[in-house]
Design an enzyme around this catalytic site. Structure first.
Site, PDB file in Angstrom:
ATOM      1  N   ARG A  51       0.138 -36.258   7.570  1.00  0.00           N
ATOM      2  CA  ARG A  51      -0.937 -35.311   7.301  1.00  0.00           C
ATOM      3  C   ARG A  51      -2.201 -36.028   6.834  1.00  0.00           C
ATOM      4  O   ARG A  51      -3.307 -35.617   7.111  1.00  0.00           O
ATOM      5  CB  ARG A  51      -0.469 -34.344   6.219  1.00  0.00           C
ATOM      6  N   LYS A 148      18.880 -38.121   7.935  1.00  0.00           N
ATOM      7  CA  LYS A 148      19.652 -37.284   7.042  1.00  0.00           C
ATOM      8  C   LYS A 148      18.774 -36.903   5.848  1.00  0.00           C
ATOM      9  O   LYS A 148      17.803 -37.619   5.615  1.00  0.00           O
ATOM     10  CB  LYS A 148      20.930 -37.988   6.597  1.00  0.00           C
ATOM     11  N   HIS A 178      22.448 -44.370   8.735  1.00  0.00           N
ATOM     12  CA  HIS A 178      22.119 -45.797   8.809  1.00  0.00           C
ATOM     13  C   HIS A 178      23.332 -46.697   8.562  1.00  0.00           C
ATOM     14  O   HIS A 178      23.311 -47.855   8.912  1.00  0.00           O
ATOM     15  CB  HIS A 178      20.930 -46.152   7.904  1.00  0.00           C
ATOM     16  N   LYS A 182      24.863 -50.813  10.276  1.00  0.00           N
ATOM     17  CA  LYS A 182      25.151 -52.033   9.505  1.00  0.00           C
ATOM     18  C   LYS A 182      26.040 -52.956  10.328  1.00  0.00           C
ATOM     19  O   LYS A 182      26.996 -52.509  10.961  1.00  0.00           O
ATOM     20  CB  LYS A 182      25.827 -51.671   8.174  1.00  0.00           C
ATOM     21  N   GLU A 216      27.067 -48.462  -6.059  1.00  0.00           N
ATOM     22  CA  GLU A 216      25.665 -48.855  -6.221  1.00  0.00           C
ATOM     23  C   GLU A 216      25.377 -49.108  -7.699  1.00  0.00           C
ATOM     24  O   GLU A 216      26.019 -48.497  -8.561  1.00  0.00           O
ATOM     25  CB  GLU A 216      24.747 -47.736  -5.733  1.00  0.00           C
ATOM     26  N   ASP A 235      25.385 -36.389  -0.367  1.00  0.00           N
ATOM     27  CA  ASP A 235      24.484 -37.512  -0.106  1.00  0.00           C
ATOM     28  C   ASP A 235      25.205 -38.689   0.556  1.00  0.00           C
ATOM     29  O   ASP A 235      24.619 -39.395   1.373  1.00  0.00           O
ATOM     30  CB  ASP A 235      23.859 -37.959  -1.441  1.00  0.00           C
ATOM     31  N   HIS A 240      27.993 -41.073   5.261  1.00  0.00           N
ATOM     32  CA  HIS A 240      28.328 -42.496   5.341  1.00  0.00           C
ATOM     33  C   HIS A 240      29.831 -42.780   5.203  1.00  0.00           C
ATOM     34  O   HIS A 240      30.412 -43.483   6.026  1.00  0.00           O
ATOM     35  CB  HIS A 240      27.593 -43.285   4.252  1.00  0.00           C
ATOM     36  N   LYS A 334      26.703 -43.992  -8.333  1.00  0.00           N
ATOM     37  CA  LYS A 334      25.494 -44.695  -8.767  1.00  0.00           C
ATOM     38  C   LYS A 334      25.743 -45.297 -10.146  1.00  0.00           C
ATOM     39  O   LYS A 334      26.601 -44.822 -10.884  1.00  0.00           O
ATOM     40  CB  LYS A 334      24.322 -43.720  -8.873  1.00  0.00           C
TER      41      LYS A 334
HETATM   42  C1  BG6 Z   1      21.224 -43.095   1.386  1.00  0.00           C
HETATM   43  C2  BG6 Z   1      21.451 -42.229   0.179  1.00  0.00           C
HETATM   44  O1  BG6 Z   1      21.585 -42.410   2.553  1.00  0.00           O
HETATM   45  O2  BG6 Z   1      22.002 -44.283   1.260  1.00  0.00           O
HETATM   46  C3  BG6 Z   1      21.116 -42.979  -1.093  1.00  0.00           C
HETATM   47  O3  BG6 Z   1      20.642 -41.059   0.275  1.00  0.00           O
HETATM   48  C4  BG6 Z   1      21.849 -44.298  -1.145  1.00  0.00           C
HETATM   49  O4  BG6 Z   1      21.389 -42.195  -2.239  1.00  0.00           O
HETATM   50  C5  BG6 Z   1      21.675 -45.075   0.144  1.00  0.00           C
HETATM   51  O5  BG6 Z   1      21.344 -45.040  -2.248  1.00  0.00           O
HETATM   52  C6  BG6 Z   1      22.555 -46.314   0.169  1.00  0.00           C
HETATM   53  O6  BG6 Z   1      22.232 -47.091   1.295  1.00  0.00           O
HETATM   54  P1  BG6 Z   1      22.488 -48.663   1.304  1.00  0.00           P
HETATM   55  O7  BG6 Z   1      22.148 -49.088   2.697  1.00  0.00           O
HETATM   56  O8  BG6 Z   1      21.596 -49.255   0.270  1.00  0.00           O
HETATM   57  O9  BG6 Z   1      23.935 -48.858   0.967  1.00  0.00           O
END
Ligand code: BG6
Length: 487
Positions: A51, A148, A178, A182, A216, A235, A240, A334
């Site tokens: 925008r 996502k 994503h 990997k 994480e 999430d 994933h 997390k």
């Molecule tokens: C994202 C989540 O899809 O993946 C995040 O929304 C998460 O919360 C992230 O931190 C982790 O991705 P990666 O590649 O750092 O393991």
């Protein structure tokens, strides 16, 4: 070992949401890396769109800054950055109005691959898809890439699929997870389907259980508003971790072909049994408690009474011939003690020990490390060296991709780089099909609905720990234990 870089066809890639966080951190620096690697033909163009009013010069400066901020100094140089910036353009568009669309239409070439990356919230997917059509921009060969979260439950995912289907065929829609981009995740398929070694053992007769961990160290940071409405289940698990589970559990596809692979993954999702309440542990990180100490989850998201989980562990069962009786333990969270993601296939003990009740007897474990230090480790028992008789010890057959593949291993493309190149190539293998996403929500929804109906509160856990105590019990109860979370 030198990996071959095969250039893709020339393209026009429009990144909607080009000034957003994902574009800045991942998409734009990733495109630069592919450009330097020689994968992006000179005639290709990347068109930023958002925008914000800006001209091409402003956008180029923005991208140059992003590259500097998010790429290590070893991975960039002023000359190639300048050459890359020449390929960038910018058009401001209004997703909810008609502003900017005629300009975009005039810029897009019809004789090259066209891709549109929707790096925006799902509420804008429909508007963008509709306007790309109304303004005669999209063609039957165009591709759209959507991020996502793809919905927050089955109903919203179905609605999104229906909206996109009004304007695009399924073969044009690339839903990103994503994790599928990997390196090690793809290696999982290579390990399983390019070696004869594992397949005979890859079943409930020989595999005791599987552990999938995505740990994480970061908290929810600045994403609190989104995250608190989502939680670890939506999430991370729905997408994933489930994708990882599918790749481990699926039958060999007849070919490495997008629909063949996705058909097999879908069958796994359909075979997942509902999860019992006692097989789920939800957690929420606590704060340091004292003034100036790290904030708790509730403080991070600004909701003192929040019941959203920042950690989840669960036991899943797959009801099919191959896996009946082998539990899959999934956990993610997390602010845990390390950033470590791995899949561990824990094999059963030998049926009878000819060495008697040896102390220190361990099972074979095949551990696939997704990050950091991508690699594989197979633990095997050998004789302890020395003259002291037949004593056994466990040793790792350890392979780090960085070491095994030399320079190429150290310079593994980021997930986004690979996935965007797949979009341009028109290869949907590593993207989620609409029915897959819906099936994943169909499994997830009742689990969430059940804990909401019970009003469950997540258990507290200390930052820097391995998660709530109850998660340890989830495995102890079954006579098993989690692998240590180690970076
Ligand atoms: C994202 C989540 O899809 O993946 C995040 O929304 C998460 O919360 C992230 O931190 C982790 O991705 P990666 O590649 O750092 O393991």
């Amino acid at each position: 070992m030198v990996s071959r870089v095969i250039p893709v066809d020339p393209f026009d890639l429009v990144v909607f949401g080009a000034t957003g966080d994902l574009a800045r951190r991942k998409i734009l620096p990733g495109l630069y890396r592919r450009f330097v690697a020689g994968q992006i033909p000179e005639t290709s163009r990347i068109i930023g769109s958002a925008r914000t009013e800006m001209d091409a010069t402003g956008f180029r400066a923005f991208v140059a800054e992003a590259i500097e901020e998010f790429l290590d100094v070893k991975r960039r140089d002023a000359d190639s950055v300048a050459r890359f910036l020449d390929h960038l353009h910018y058009v401001a568009v209004d997703a909810k109005g008609d502003g900017g669309w005629p300009e975009l239409a005039a810029l897009i070439r019809r004789d090259v691959v066209q891709a549109y990356y929707f790096s925006v919230g799902p509420s804008l997917f429909g508007d963008l898809a509709e306007r790309l059509h109304r303004h005669g921009i999209a063609t039957p060969n165009s591709r759209i890439v959507v991020e996502k979260p793809f919905g927050r439950d089955l109903a919203s995912a179905k609605a999104l699929n229906a909206t996109l289907a009004e304007h695009f065929d399924e073969s044009q829609i690339y839903r990103i997870d994503h994790y599928l981009g990997k390196e090690t995740v793809q290696n999982l398929m290579a390990v399983r389907f390019a070696n004869i070694l594992f397949e005979p053992l890859w079943n409930a007769r020989h595999v005791d259980h599987v552990q999938i961990t995505v740990a994480e160290t970061v908290g929810v940071g600045g994403r609190g508003a989104y995250y608190d409405k989502s939680g670890a289940m939506r999430d991370m698990v729905q997408n994933h971790l489930m994708q990882l589970l599918c790749l481990i559990a699926m039958e060999p596809p007849y070919r490495f072909d997008p629909d063949a692979v996705r058909d097999e993954k879908l069958k796994v999702i359909h075979a997942l049994l509902p999860v019992e309440p006692e097989d789920i542990v939800r957690g929420q990180y606590r704060g340091g408690g004292k003034k100036g100490a790290a904030p708790s989850y509730a403080e991070d998201v600004g909701e003192p009474a929040t019941k959203t989980e920042s950690y989840i562990a669960l036991k899943a069962h797959i009801a099919n011939w191959r896996w009946k009786g082998t539990p899959f333990y999934l956990r993610t969270g997390k602010k845990l003690r390390g950033r470590a993601s791995e899949i561990a296939i824990v094999f059963k003990e030998v049926p009878h020990s000819i060495f008697g009740d040896e102390e220190g007897w361990r099972e074979n474990v095949l551990a696939i490390r997704l990050q950091p230090n991508e690699g594989m480790n197979l633990s095997v028992m050998i004789k302890e060296p020395g003259p002291g008789g037949m004593r056994l010890t466990e040793v790792p057959l350890d392979m780090s991709f960085a070491e095994a593949l030399g320079e190429d291993g150290a310079d593994i493309p980021d997930a986004y780089e690979r996935l965007i190149m797949d979009v341009i190539r028109g290869n949907q293998t590593l993207f989620m099909r609409g029915d897959e996403v819906e099936a994943a929500w169909a499994w997830t929804d009742p689990i969430i609905a059940a804990w909401e109906a019970r009003g469950d509160r997540p258990k507290g856990y200390d930052p820097g720990s391995s998660g709530p105590e109850d998660a340890l019990m989830l495995l102890h109860r079954d006579g098993r234990r989690w692998r240590e979370i180690r970076e």
